[in-house]
Scaffold this motif. Structure first.
Motif, short mmCIF file in Angstrom:
data_model
loop_
_atom_site.label_atom_id
_atom_site.label_comp_id
_atom_site.label_asym_id
_atom_site.label_seq_id
_atom_site.Cartn_x
_atom_site.Cartn_y
_atom_site.Cartn_z
N TYR A 85 -27.85 9.65 -23.57
CA TYR A 85 -27.07 10.02 -24.76
C TYR A 85 -26.49 8.75 -25.37
CZ TYR A 85 -27.53 14.73 -22.96
OH TYR A 85 -28.05 15.92 -22.52
N GLN A 86 -26.72 8.56 -26.65
CA GLN A 86 -26.17 7.40 -27.36
C GLN A 86 -24.79 7.78 -27.87
OE1 GLN A 86 -28.15 4.51 -27.66
NE2 GLN A 86 -29.37 5.74 -26.23
N LEU A 87 -23.78 7.01 -27.49
CA LEU A 87 -22.40 7.37 -27.86
C LEU A 87 -21.66 6.16 -28.39
CD1 LEU A 87 -21.54 9.37 -24.60
CD2 LEU A 87 -22.19 10.35 -26.81
N ASP A 88 -20.77 6.41 -29.37
CA ASP A 88 -19.88 5.34 -29.86
C ASP A 88 -18.58 5.32 -29.06
OD1 ASP A 88 -21.54 4.60 -32.14
OD2 ASP A 88 -21.05 6.60 -32.88
N SER A 89 -18.13 6.49 -28.65
CA SER A 89 -16.87 6.59 -27.88
C SER A 89 -17.02 7.61 -26.77
CB SER A 89 -15.71 7.04 -28.77
OG SER A 89 -15.44 6.08 -29.75
N ILE A 90 -16.31 7.36 -25.68
CA ILE A 90 -16.28 8.34 -24.57
C ILE A 90 -14.82 8.70 -24.31
CG2 ILE A 90 -16.80 8.80 -22.14
CD1 ILE A 90 -19.06 6.76 -22.31
N VAL A 91 -14.56 9.99 -24.27
CA VAL A 91 -13.21 10.48 -23.95
C VAL A 91 -13.23 11.06 -22.54
CG1 VAL A 91 -11.43 12.17 -24.55
CG2 VAL A 91 -12.72 11.01 -26.38
N PHE A 92 -12.44 10.48 -21.67
CA PHE A 92 -12.32 11.04 -20.33
C PHE A 92 -11.19 12.07 -20.34
CE2 PHE A 92 -14.13 6.81 -19.52
CZ PHE A 92 -15.27 7.20 -18.82
N ALA A 93 -11.57 13.32 -20.25
CA ALA A 93 -10.56 14.38 -20.14
C ALA A 93 -10.63 14.85 -18.70
CB ALA A 93 -10.88 15.51 -21.11
N THR A 94 -10.42 13.90 -17.81
CA THR A 94 -10.74 14.12 -16.40
C THR A 94 -9.50 14.35 -15.54
OG1 THR A 94 -10.97 11.71 -16.39
CG2 THR A 94 -12.99 12.99 -16.33
N GLY A 95 -8.38 14.56 -16.18
CA GLY A 95 -7.21 15.05 -15.46
C GLY A 95 -6.44 14.00 -14.67
N PHE A 96 -5.77 14.47 -13.65
CA PHE A 96 -4.76 13.67 -12.96
C PHE A 96 -4.91 13.78 -11.44
CE2 PHE A 96 -3.23 15.22 -17.00
CZ PHE A 96 -2.69 14.07 -17.58
N ASP A 97 -4.41 12.76 -10.77
CA ASP A 97 -4.21 12.87 -9.32
C ASP A 97 -2.88 13.63 -9.18
OD1 ASP A 97 -3.86 12.60 -6.65
OD2 ASP A 97 -4.09 10.42 -6.59
N ALA A 98 -3.01 14.94 -9.13
CA ALA A 98 -1.85 15.80 -9.33
C ALA A 98 -0.88 15.84 -8.15
CB ALA A 98 -2.32 17.23 -9.62
N MET A 99 0.34 15.97 -8.44
CA MET A 99 1.45 16.27 -7.54
C MET A 99 1.82 15.15 -6.56
SD MET A 99 1.28 20.34 -7.11
CE MET A 99 3.05 20.32 -6.99
N THR A 100 0.80 14.52 -5.96
CA THR A 100 1.13 13.47 -4.99
C THR A 100 0.78 12.07 -5.51
OG1 THR A 100 -1.04 13.77 -3.99
CG2 THR A 100 0.79 14.94 -2.96
N GLY A 101 -0.05 12.00 -6.57
CA GLY A 101 -0.56 10.70 -7.04
C GLY A 101 0.52 9.70 -7.36
N ALA A 102 1.47 10.11 -8.21
CA ALA A 102 2.51 9.16 -8.65
C ALA A 102 3.40 8.75 -7.47
CB ALA A 102 3.36 9.79 -9.75
N LEU A 103 3.64 9.66 -6.54
CA LEU A 103 4.51 9.33 -5.40
C LEU A 103 3.79 8.38 -4.45
CD1 LEU A 103 5.89 12.94 -4.83
CD2 LEU A 103 7.24 10.96 -5.53
N CYS A 104 2.52 8.65 -4.20
CA CYS A 104 1.79 7.79 -3.24
C CYS A 104 1.45 6.43 -3.83
CB CYS A 104 0.54 8.51 -2.73
SG CYS A 104 0.97 9.90 -1.66
N ASN A 105 1.52 6.31 -5.16
CA ASN A 105 1.29 4.99 -5.78
C ASN A 105 2.47 4.05 -5.57
OD1 ASN A 105 -1.23 5.44 -6.65
ND2 ASN A 105 -0.69 5.87 -8.77
#
Ligand SMILES: Cc1cc2nc3c(=O)[nH]c(=O)nc-3n(C[C@H](O)[C@H](O)[C@H](O)COP(=O)(O)OP(=O)(O)OC[C@H]3O[C@@H](n4cnc5c(N)ncnc54)[C@H](O)[C@@H]3O)c2cc1C
Length: 548
Positions: free
Chosen positions: A376-396
């Motif tokens: 697929y030839q693309l000019d832009s890619i949007v990652f709507a791939t979500g979050f490392d939910a609930m624990t991500g920010a704390l474990c970072n």
């Protein structure tokens, strides 16, 4: 901070409390701590307040809990003064609201922006936390409140070749402030969760061609958004106390009408009529149609099939409709989406839906991306791939509790908390809407207010009785974790590969993280724990705590 320093006696570089994050949670926490006469500082990674609503600026971003409900209830004046313009406010409006709150309550002077907390270490001798930031701050605080958000750590999958792409890439959770103009572009959106479902109709209107790469189709309900009528707004002003009380007594802290009936109690025709009526009302109303939708597979099937039939009716091409039908998990066991024109967007000529499960994305190329089937030839890619939910920010954050143990290590097999508010081995550290609390399964503003109020009550209690530390006991934590799992196991939720169980993050332990026992039940439990002198928590005076 030395033992003998009382709460309220601020030293240079020392605070009674440090709060991490300036979203709904951090802002209200600061306000409550001020009310207790405590010194506090917020550190916020972003360059403005607002949290979720600061970062998620993709086109179409808006709340899916109605704004009258998705707003603070703690100040009557605020609620009377603020006027929402739509049933579901857009991101700019919610961000304006949160800035208004920060200014109205004079919060900004205690908020340090563009500062990421990198570590928090508990000093067992002095009974305080040392907080270090990426800007070189090193401060101590008796209490540390993590208001870091359940959905604040954006996740970009580790696609091969991602760095070779010559076009632009975006993540919905880190959208450029100046906005993005996709006019004339070939755009790829990866993911079909909530953010994708909100943004796709808007991006499709601009792009010359939109390619949607879908791994898992999602259930989505129509928002029926529109201007907020003056009558509804006025009714809310008059009856706000009653509405808020009702929400607090509801399973999801939401004012949806929850039926006591089971799906099998009524005839198929009546069931259909009930679903139809709730579909017409829009939003989450459908989920309250029957009491057993999330616990009984057959009941769930009736709701799921109703939504699938609606999708078939909205999408002209039967082959495309078929791809959009969620089939392999019960409805509502992944975060249900609420949309405006999502399915109808697939009737456009300039949109292509790619089944990325049947033909997986193999790599990002300099000019687009390649699936197992095509380039697929693309000019832009949007990652709507979500979050490392609930624990991500704390474990970072490198959070070290007693004996230098990190939270990340403690949670290596899944999060363990007592009530989702505290963690054994981490005294005086609070997690607002932490794992093990209703959090993402409820109207989060209500969940946040409940946690903040509880924490403020706890700190007041410690001060009155001159306790230096509060800490969840291991027994209470073990019991709570067992209870959270048991309740989840009695529902259909664990059947879905959702971010609730961390399935979107490779290697994340599969544990159902939020508490599904219901907001009202949970709130009552928290109140009872407090009324019994913080049952399940060890409260220690300075000397006791030091010899713990
Ligand atoms: C697009 C979107 C739509 C949503 N819609 C709804 C809805 O309709 N209804 C609902 O109930 N919920 C919704 N949510 C969930 C939403 O996250 C919560 O409702 C709420 O905004 C959370 O507020 P918070 O303050 O807890 O966390 P956040 O708003 O996420 O704020 C946390 C802040 O902490 C900061 N932070 C994190 N780590 C650090 C660190 N180490 N150092 C410094 N700062 C740090 C982050 O930068 C962030 O600004 C939505 C979420 C998203 C992503």
């Amino acid at each position: 901070m030395p033992d003998n320093v009382q709460i309220g006696d601020q030293l240079g570089g020392a605070f009674d409390a440090v709060i991490v994050g300036a979203g709904f949670a951090g802002l209200y926490m600061l306000h409550r701590l001020r009310g207790l006469g405590l010194s506090a500082r917020i550190y916020e990674a972003g360059s403005g307040v607002g949290g979720t609503w600061f970062w998620n600026r993709y086109p179409g971003a808006r709340c899916d809990v109605e704004s009258l409900e998705y707003s603070y209830s703690f100040s009557e004046e605020l609620e009377q003064d603020w006027q929402w313009t739509e049933r579901y406010a857009s991101q700019p409006e919610i961000l304006r609201y949160l800035n208004h709150v920060a200014e109205r309550f004079d919060l900004k002077r205690d908020i340090q922006l563009e500062t990421r907390v990198t570590s928090a270490t508990f000093d067992e001798t002095a009974n305080c936390w040392t907080i270090v930031t990426d800007r070189g701050d090193r401060v101590s605080a008796k209490f540390c409140v993590m208001a870091t958000g359940c959905l604040s750590t954006a996740k970009v999958p580790d696609f091969k070749g991602i760095e070779t792409f010559r076009g632009k890439t975006y993540h919905t959770g880190h959208w450029p402030h100046e906005g993005v103009d996709f006019t004339g572009q070939r755009v790829g959106v990866i993911g079909t969760g909530s953010s994708a479902i909100q943004s796709i109709p808007n991006i499709a209107r601009q792009a010359s061609h939109l390619f949607v790469f879908q791994r898992t189709p999602n259930f989505s309900l129509p928002a029926r958004n529109g201007p907020l009528s003056p009558e509804v707004a006025q009714d809310w002003r008059v009856n706000r106390v009653e509405y808020r009380d009702r929400a607090r007594a509801a399973p999801f802290a939401l004012l949806i009408e929850q039926s006591e009936k089971l799906a099998a109690d009524v005839s198929p025709e009546d069931r259909e009529r009930e679903y139809e009526e709730r579909w017409r009302r829009g939003g989450f109303a459908m989920l309250g149609a029957f009491a057993d939708i999330i616990v009984n597979q057959e009941a769930n099937d009736t709701a799921a099939e109703f939504v699938r039939s609606k999708i078939r009716g909205m999408v002209d091409d039967p082959a495309v409709a078929e791809k959009l039908l969620p089939r392999d998990y019960p409805i509502a066991t992944k975060r249900i989406c609420v949309d405006t024109g999502y399915f109808e967007t697939f009737n456009r000529d300039d949109i292509t839906l790619i089944d990325a499960r049947a033909t997986p994305i193999e790599e990002i190329t300099p000019t687009g991306l390649r699936t197992s089937e095509a380039d697929y030839q693309l000019d832009s890619i949007v990652f709507a791939t979500g979050f490392d939910a609930m624990t991500g920010a704390l474990c970072n954050i490198e959070i070290r509790g007693r004996a230098g143990v990190t939270l990340k290590r403690k949670w290596s097999e899944g999060p363990r908390t007592y009530l989702g508010i505290m963690v054994a081995g981490f005294p005086n550290l609070f997690t607002i809407t932490g794992p093990g609390s209703p959090s993402v399964l409820s109207n989060m503003v209500m969940a946040i207010e409940q946690h903040v109020d509880w924490i403020a009550g706890c700190l007041g209690y410690l001060r009155e009785r001159q306790f230096a530390t509060v800490e969840a006991t291991v027994d209470a934590e073990n019991e709570w974790v067992a209870h959270v799992n048991e309740v989840a196991g009695a529902t259909l939720f664990p059947l879905a590969n959702s971010w609730y169980v961390g399935a979107n993050i490779p290697g994340k332990p599969r544990v159902f993280m939020p508490y599904i026992g219901g907001f009202a039940v949970y709130r009552q439990k928290c109140d009872e724990v407090a009324a019994r002198g913080y049952e399940g928590f060890a409260l220690c005076s300075g000397a006791q705590a030091a010899s713990h």
